[in-house]
Design a protein around this motif. Structure first.
Motif, PDB file in Angstrom:
ATOM      1  N   SER A  12      51.892  48.723  28.318  1.00 64.04           N
ATOM      2  CA  SER A  12      53.217  48.381  27.793  1.00 64.04           C
ATOM      3  C   SER A  12      54.381  48.837  28.656  1.00 64.04           C
ATOM      4  CB  SER A  12      53.384  48.977  26.390  1.00 64.04           C
ATOM      5  OG  SER A  12      53.416  50.396  26.474  1.00 64.04           O
TER       6      SER A  12
ATOM      7  N   TYR B 287      50.450  53.258  27.998  1.00 61.47           N
ATOM      8  CA  TYR B 287      51.567  53.130  28.922  1.00 61.47           C
ATOM      9  C   TYR B 287      51.266  52.105  30.013  1.00 61.47           C
ATOM     10  CZ  TYR B 287      55.642  54.504  31.637  1.00 61.47           C
ATOM     11  OH  TYR B 287      56.853  54.492  32.314  1.00 61.47           O
TER      12      TYR B 287
ATOM     13  N   GLU C 186      55.478  53.647  22.816  1.00 61.74           N
ATOM     14  CA  GLU C 186      54.162  53.102  22.508  1.00 61.74           C
ATOM     15  C   GLU C 186      53.066  54.021  23.038  1.00 61.74           C
ATOM     16  OE1 GLU C 186      50.901  50.898  21.369  1.00 61.74           O
ATOM     17  OE2 GLU C 186      52.964  50.939  20.625  1.00 61.74           O
TER      18      GLU C 186
ATOM     19  N   ASP D 223      55.984  51.315  27.945  1.00 57.96           N
ATOM     20  CA  ASP D 223      56.900  51.854  26.930  1.00 57.96           C
ATOM     21  C   ASP D 223      56.462  53.270  26.553  1.00 57.96           C
ATOM     22  OD1 ASP D 223      58.561  52.410  24.831  1.00 57.96           O
ATOM     23  OD2 ASP D 223      57.759  50.877  23.478  1.00 57.96           O
TER      24      ASP D 223
ATOM     25  N   ARG E 145      59.793  58.389  30.314  1.00 61.23           N
ATOM     26  CA  ARG E 145      59.116  57.785  31.463  1.00 61.23           C
ATOM     27  C   ARG E 145      58.853  58.806  32.568  1.00 61.23           C
ATOM     28  NH1 ARG E 145      62.630  53.516  29.855  1.00 61.23           N
ATOM     29  NH2 ARG E 145      61.409  51.698  29.167  1.00 61.23           N
TER      30      ARG E 145
END
Length: 722
Positions: A629, A626, A634, A631, A701
């Motif tokens: 990225s 994290y 991912e 993301d 997130r």
């Protein structure tokens, strides 16, 4: 169709990487170790040889007793009996002579005399009281008991039992049997039986462990590295325990559990670092030192956090004021410290020296250095697409297995945990047969001389008491009298607890109720009382460690709470097996109708420590992805791809090791093997490889969000390198 995650309006910006040439603290430590191989190796050889020289003394130096509730009424009663009643305490030895003829027979009298002389010759025995008609000679006149008083502390009395039970049993002949029994002999037999079983299990588990290691590492050289850490940690911790035992008693169980944890964590940590090291070198021009630095800056941080979590979990057991529990936790913590130190210094030095040779003697089908598992990456993609399907199934299985825990009962082990042919159990059985069911659990009530008569009468009128002996005033003029009372039930019968509670509630406040069976009841009460506190402290400290490392309160809380699912399921299975008896025939034991009382508090700390080990590996990898990225997909898929194989292999080793204990002799190792083995299996397979990734998927997130106020006070720890 996948939709973008909109759990937060503004995605956090990934933390910028540091200067490429500047490694973090652990990276610099790893690079230094790799560059000073000889110095690190010599240092560890000095530690291992210096401390390991004491290791052969470990069995004789460590304590066999300590299963008591410090500060309890029963322990105070025992201490008074040791001081003022010629050692006629719960730690005294009882020598049972049973014959096929009256004990007045000359041949029986000769055996009784020899038994008394054998015991009296031991310096740890104060006085030997011969059999007394109406008290320690049975009604049929065929069984007699000699009382060998305790002149030493309970630990030394267990050692006295170790030395005396064989010679005493050797006096048996021609229809006359001689057996030592009592609490000290029980712990002597109990410790030996469990130690032998654990050694047998360790030997049985080694071939399986080695096979899994070779398959997991894909290289014979790499597979040997966990053994390097384990042997270094074990030798150093065993020698340290011997030295510490000169300051205060250390339970022999501390070494048994330390051996098990050193092996398990040595394998976990070596797997994580070696796999990451091979990845750092794969297809890149990094030197060995640079690869070690990258490995330590990423996987090394996860290992350090994992070790800290294990230490914190076990430290909570120190809240239980019982010498055996505290020293067992301390022994494991010591082994973890040595294994962790070896992982962070010795292993990087060896990896730096080996370089590409870490893949030497690789299996033909192994792709050298492969770090990202395509299979676990595919599994992560599947979980990302169908989180509810797989998450619901995993949760349903865990909850179904945990449901029986509601009816779980606990108590201290009964005499049945000792093999039937052992001295303590043979003597126990002879005493019950001759004197009644409650005779092995005789109560010792200490009261001031002035009220001894009234207290004796009150005891005799109490329900659950089969007989009361006349009050015995202390010979040293201390003002205390001892009254011995025989309960009407076996010491492991729950009714005894009610009887003791009644006596303590109704007798004068300055009267103490003790005895070996009551010490067990007091310890059980203490464990029941302290278990919620230990669980709360373990979980609270585990959450704080994750929070500091991950800077993400939501996933730290959910990751910590998830450990309760596998723990609850393991104890639910334990209730079905050990309380209700399902599968007892297959495992070769007779159920006691309860789980041993020390299991919930101690096993919970151990299970949580292992579970958080896997949690740290998974979430540290997710945080690293994290950070790079930003993301969440991912982070989730990448963490499974990079740590799933390590978690799977490490869990496979632990499950194999623990389940070998389930087939060993006595009941306590079986309980440990089943509870820990089931917990690790469920935690790795359903919690860390299914539920926790699903939680990362559903929270997106938000899992990694750090509130502004928390961001200002938490240190910044990055799991990425360069």
């Amino acid at each position: 169709m996948n939709h973008p995650d909109t759990s937060l309006a503004k995605p956090p910006t990934p933390e910028p990487p540091g200067p490429p040439a500047r490694a973090g603290l652990l990276g610099r430590l790893g690079a230094w170790s790799a560059g000073h191989f000889k110095a690190v190796l010599v240092g560890w050889l000095l530690v291992v040889i210096g401390l390991g020289a004491f290791a052969p003394q470990v069995t004789g130096a460590l304590s066999g007793a300590g299963w008591q509730a410090d500060g309890s009424q029963s322990v105070t009663a025992r201490q008074l009996a040791e001081q003022h009643f010629a050692g006629n305490a719960s730690s005294a030895l009882q020598i049972v002579v049973a014959a096929d003829r009256p004990v007045t027979d000359p041949a029986v009298q000769q055996v009784i005399a020899k038994a008394g002389a054998t015991a009296a010759a031991d310096p740890r025995i104060s006085t030997v009281v011969p059999p007394q008609p109406g008290a320690t000679i049975s009604k049929d006149g065929r069984t007699a008991i000699l009382l060998a008083g305790a002149k030493a502390n309970p630990d030394d009395m267990v050692r006295a039992a170790d030395d005396l039970k064989g010679p005493l049993n050797a006096l048996s002949k021609d229809g006359i049997s001689v057996h030592a029994t009592g609490a000290s002999v029980l712990w002597s037999d109990f410790n030996k039986a469990n130690h032998d079983a654990m050694m047998k299990s360790e030997i049985m588990s080694w071939p399986v462990t080695l096979a899994i290691l070779v398959l997991a590492f894909g290289s014979l050289v790499a597979a040997g590295l966990p053994l390097l850490l384990t042997m270094a940690g074990l030798a150093a911790s065993a020698g340290s325990l011997v030295l510490i035992s000169h300051l205060f008693p250390v339970s022999i169980w501390a070494m048994n559990f330390a051996m098990m944890f050193a092996l398990a964590l040595g394998i976990d940590y070596a797997l994580f670092l070696v796999v990451r090291f091979r990845s750092a070198r794969m297809g890149r021009s990094l030197s060995s030192a640079e690869a070690v630095a990258e490995t330590m800056d990423t996987a090394g941080k996860a290992v350090l956090l994992s070790g800290a979590t294990v230490l914190v979990s076990l430290s909570a057991v120190m809240l239980v004021p019982s010498p055996a529990f505290r020293s067992m936790a301390g022994g494991i913590m010591l082994a973890v410290l040595f294994v962790l130190a070896a992982t962070l210094t010795l292993l990087p030095a060896v990896l730096g020296r080996l370089g590409h040779r870490v893949d030497a003697l690789a299996l033909p089908w192994v792709k050298s250095g492969a770090h990202r598992s395509s299979r676990f990456a595919a599994w992560g993609e599947r979980l990302w697409k169908h989180p509810f399907r797989y998450g619901a199934v995993a949760l349903a299985v865990l909850l179904a297995l945990a449901a029986p825990v509601i009816g779980l009962r606990t108590a201290m082990p009964s005499i049945t945990v000792v093999p039937a042919h052992d001295s303590a159990r043979a003597g126990y059985t002879a005493v019950q047969r001759a004197f009644g069911a409650g005779a092995p659990g005789t109560l010792q009530i200490i009261t001031p001389n002035g009220q001894a008569a009234s207290v004796g009468a009150q005891i005799a009128a109490t329900p659950g008491i089969a007989g009361v002996m006349p009050a015995q005033p202390s010979a040293d003029g201390s003002g205390w009298s001892m009254i011995q009372a025989v309960p009407s039930v076996d010491p492991s019968n729950p009714q005894l607890s009610s009887t003791v509670h009644t006596l303590r509630a109704e007798l004068p406040h300055d009267t103490l109720v003790g005895g070996a069976a009551v010490e067990n009841l007091d310890l059980q009460h203490l464990l029941t009382q302290k278990t919620p506190l230990v669980i709360g402290v373990v979980m609270g400290l585990g959450f704080l460690l994750l929070l500091v490392a991950l800077r993400a309160p939501l996933i730290s809380a959910l990751g910590t709470a998830a450990s309760l699912l596998s723990t609850g399921a393991a104890f639910g299975v334990a209730r079905l097996v050990f309380q209700d008896g399902h599968g007892s025939g297959l495992l070769g034991f007779k159920p006691q109708g309860f789980l041993d009382g020390w299991a919930p508090v101690f096993f919970f700390a151990m299970i949580f420590a292992i579970a958080m080990d896997y949690t740290v590996f998974l979430l540290a990898s997710a945080k690293e992805h994290y950070e790079r990225s930003g993301d969440p997909k991912e982070a989730m898929v990448g963490s499974l791809a990079h740590s799933g194989r390590v978690i799977f292999a490490a869990a496979g080793v632990m499950v194999a090791v623990f389940f070998t204990f389930a087939v060993s002799g006595p009941l306590p190792p079986k309980e440990m093997g089943i509870v820990l083995g089931v917990a690790v299996l469920l935690d790795a397979a359903l919690v860390r490889l299914v539920l926790l990734p699903v939680v990362l998927r559903l929270t997106g997130r938000a899992a990694w969000h750090t509130p502004a106020w928390l961001d200002r006070i938490l240190p910044r720890i990055s799991f990425s390198h360069g």
